[in-house]
Design a protein around this motif. Structure first.
Motif, PDB file in Angstrom:
ATOM      1  N   ASP A 220       0.832  -1.302  -0.166  1.00 48.32           N
ATOM      2  CA  ASP A 220       0.139   0.086  -0.215  1.00 48.32           C
ATOM      3  C   ASP A 220       1.052   1.249   0.033  1.00 48.32           C
ATOM      4  O   ASP A 220       2.090   1.235   0.232  1.00 48.32           O
ATOM      5  CB  ASP A 220      -1.066  -0.040   1.397  1.00 48.32           C
ATOM      6  CG  ASP A 220      -0.597   0.614   2.345  1.00 48.32           C
ATOM      7  OD1 ASP A 220       0.832   0.520   2.682  1.00 48.32           O
ATOM      8  OD2 ASP A 220      -1.442   1.008   3.170  1.00 48.32           O
ATOM      9  N   ARG A 295      -6.750  -8.288  11.563  1.00 48.01           N
ATOM     10  CA  ARG A 295      -7.776  -7.940  10.474  1.00 48.01           C
ATOM     11  C   ARG A 295      -7.154  -7.739   9.023  1.00 48.01           C
ATOM     12  O   ARG A 295      -5.927  -7.764   8.886  1.00 48.01           O
ATOM     13  CB  ARG A 295      -8.374  -6.599  11.033  1.00 48.01           C
ATOM     14  CG  ARG A 295      -7.305  -5.528  10.933  1.00 48.01           C
ATOM     15  CD  ARG A 295      -7.741  -4.152  11.214  1.00 48.01           C
ATOM     16  NE  ARG A 295      -6.524  -3.420  11.573  1.00 48.01           N
ATOM     17  CZ  ARG A 295      -5.931  -2.686  10.553  1.00 48.01           C
ATOM     18  NH1 ARG A 295      -6.104  -2.892   9.088  1.00 48.01           N
ATOM     19  NH2 ARG A 295      -4.853  -2.060  10.911  1.00 48.01           N
ATOM     20  N   GLY A 297      -6.316  -5.355   5.645  1.00 50.62           N
ATOM     21  CA  GLY A 297      -5.977  -3.844   5.660  1.00 50.62           C
ATOM     22  C   GLY A 297      -6.841  -3.199   4.783  1.00 50.62           C
ATOM     23  O   GLY A 297      -7.718  -3.883   3.864  1.00 50.62           O
ATOM     24  N   ASP A 298      -6.900  -1.836   4.852  1.00 46.95           N
ATOM     25  CA  ASP A 298      -7.679  -1.026   3.798  1.00 46.95           C
ATOM     26  C   ASP A 298      -6.764   0.097   3.405  1.00 46.95           C
ATOM     27  O   ASP A 298      -6.432   0.769   4.344  1.00 46.95           O
ATOM     28  CB  ASP A 298      -8.894  -0.495   4.756  1.00 46.95           C
ATOM     29  CG  ASP A 298      -9.919   0.112   3.846  1.00 46.95           C
ATOM     30  OD1 ASP A 298      -9.748   0.382   2.494  1.00 46.95           O
ATOM     31  OD2 ASP A 298     -10.898   0.539   4.086  1.00 46.95           O
ATOM     32  N   GLU A 300      -5.805  -2.687   1.208  1.00 45.89           N
ATOM     33  CA  GLU A 300      -5.192  -3.681   0.665  1.00 45.89           C
ATOM     34  C   GLU A 300      -6.419  -4.799   0.239  1.00 45.89           C
ATOM     35  O   GLU A 300      -6.217  -5.508  -0.711  1.00 45.89           O
ATOM     36  CB  GLU A 300      -4.204  -4.621   1.527  1.00 45.89           C
ATOM     37  CG  GLU A 300      -3.036  -3.753   2.013  1.00 45.89           C
ATOM     38  CD  GLU A 300      -2.908  -2.669   3.132  1.00 45.89           C
ATOM     39  OE1 GLU A 300      -4.099  -2.163   3.283  1.00 45.89           O
ATOM     40  OE2 GLU A 300      -1.965  -2.521   3.531  1.00 45.89           O
TER      41      GLU A 300
HETATM   42  N1  GLY Z   1      -3.534   0.137   5.132  1.00 47.63           N
HETATM   43  C1  GLY Z   1      -3.029   0.141   6.226  1.00 47.63           C
HETATM   44  C2  GLY Z   1      -3.968  -0.657   7.404  1.00 47.63           C
HETATM   45  O1  GLY Z   1      -5.224  -1.096   7.027  1.00 47.63           O
HETATM   46  O2  GLY Z   1      -3.732  -0.742   8.419  1.00 47.63           O
END
Ligand code: GLY
Ligand code: AMP
Length: 426
Positions: A220, A295, A297-298, A300
């Motif tokens: 990311d 958890r 990723g966001d 990802e």
């Molecule tokens: N992209 C990093 C996170 O979700 O922590």
């Protein structure tokens, strides 16, 4: 065949991607997202509750005959939602995909994570844990190596608890500031770490406590500005696969990191049914763990899930049943890229409530919503990160071009996005 009711907790593009993927399963009947956003509202049913209020989650589960709960963000996990389910007469038999409070310490306490890595011989940066009682040890640890210095508040600090500092005096001052409450109670303990050089990437596993599946890796882009400049954000884009990752590196990650992590969780008697997101630094072909998250990723998830060809419900059900050894992960060779659109000013002050137009013109990409809200028939902005525009391609440039083409049609006042996601792989 459609029989299962699913509840997804969270409100970001990660949760929209979860709902999108589960909707493709012939076994899934109804999907509920709490609290959700305008994107999840279009493919599932939003339920407006606070997900840190476990009594309200219980009500939703019972009222809607929920068969499986998938938890998106770390906060309810670290706060013990799984432990709440475990001791409840009704909820204890409802599958919930997330680790319990003890497992969540891998993310919720940086000192716990570092001590775990040391104990199970998992490669990571050298470190020392400091509290007000042993601040002198912290100062002598800082004196034992050259800058830059990495200081981390022990607890969750919404992604803001990591400082990278170039001079020893500044590091000592910051150490005192954090211990005195700069990041609130999350900084009562501080982990001081050696700075690792290299290239960052992340890998993801889904584990039932004994077996695991390695999901597609991703990288990311955390900085707000092009060329990886400016302030850190939650993530401005992601790519998967990561071009430099080869079988040799994957074998090292498996042998030195993933096996030992699963072994360590077992040895500590931690029952872990969920995702482990491992942030890695690759230095000279050698992987080191920067952090664990408990958890997905966001952003990802918005490139990882589109590359998984399996029925996502089957994977989650097998995670709960402890039968992931019977599942075989099927990953697409295609490249996926996601580009995050943000509100003007993010990650600092930004405005909400701007009307988003052009969403009906999307055909080439998948648009996952992050901070959006449906109001008076319009989709409006409701957060710093607003949309994740994911596209496939034969390579990164091609996939980026597809997302940028889609973005030509999407507008809101103050829209900002990076056009250079994947730039170092050109
Ligand atoms: N992209 C990093 C996170 O979700 O922590
Ligand atoms: P974390 O919240 O632990 O992921 O840290 C946030 C970011 O700080 C990471 O994504 C890295 O870019 C950077 N970082 C954290 N720890 C280190 C380290 N020991 N060496 C170099 N960079 C680091």
């Amino acid at each position: 065949m459609q029989s299962k009711n699913i509840l997804i907790l969270g409100s970001g593009a990660r949760e929209h991607a979860f709902a999108w993927k589960l909707k493709q399963s012939p076994k899934v009947k109804n999907i509920f997202v709490a609290p959700g956003n305008a994107g999840t509202d279009s493919i599932a049913q939003n339920i407006n509750i606070s997900i840190n209020n476990f009594d309200s989650v219980k009500e939703v589960v019972i009222k809607n005959n929920i068969d499986l709960v998938l938890v998106g963000p770390e906060e309810p996990i670290v706060n013990g939602i799984v432990d709440y389910f475990e001791v409840d007469e009704i909820l204890k038999n409802i599958p919930i995909i997330a680790p319990n409070k003890q497992g969540a310490k891998l993310e919720g306490s940086k000192s716990f994570a570092k001590n775990f890595m040391l104990k199970y011989n998992i490669p990571t940066a050298k470190y020392h844990v400091v509290t007000e009682q042993n601040i002198d040890e912290g100062i002598s640890f800082l004196s034992s190596f050259a800058p830059p210095y990495v200081l981390k508040a022990d607890g969750l600090a919404a992604g803001k608890g990591v400082l990278i500092i170039n001079s020893k005096d500044d590091a000592i001052n910051s150490l005192r500031d954090i211990l005195e409450g700069k990041f609130g109670s999350s900084g009562k303990k501080v982990v001081i770490e050696q700075f690792l050089q290299g290239i960052e990437m992340s890998c993801f596993i889904l584990t039932d406590s004994t077996n695991y599946l390695l999901l597609p890796e991703a990288k990311d882009y955390k900085r707000i500005g092009e060329g990886d400049t400016g302030l850190n954000t939650g993530g401005m884009g992601a790519v998967s696969p990561v071009p430099f990752v080869d079988d040799k590196l994957i074998k090292k990650i498996n042998d030195l990191i993933i096996h030992r992590t699963i072994y360590g969780l077992k040895a500590e008697k931690i029952n872990y049914k969920g995702f482990v997101f491992i942030g890695l630094m690759i230095n000279d072909g050698e992987p080191y763990v920067i952090e664990y998250n408990v958890r997905m990723g966001d952003p990802e998830t918005e490139v990882v899930l589109p590359r998984i060809n399996n029925d996502f419900f089957d994977l989650l059900e097998a995670t709960w049943n402890g039968t992931l050894n019977e599942q075989k992960i099927n990953i697409s060779e295609k490249t996926f890229v996601t580009i995050i659109t943000a509100s003007k000013g993010y990650p600092e002050h930004y405005e909400k409530g701007k009307i988003i137009s052009g969403l009906n013109k999307v055909s080439e990409s998948i648009v996952f919503h992050s901070g959006t809200l449906l109001k008076d028939g319009n989709v409006i902005t409701n957060g710093g990160r607003v949309l994740a525009v994911s596209s496939q391609g034969n390579n990164i440039q091609n996939a980026v071009r597809n997302s940028l083409n889609t973005l030509q049609n999407i507008h809101f006042d103050g829209i900002y996005y990076r056009k250079d996601i994947g730039f170092e792989f050109e």
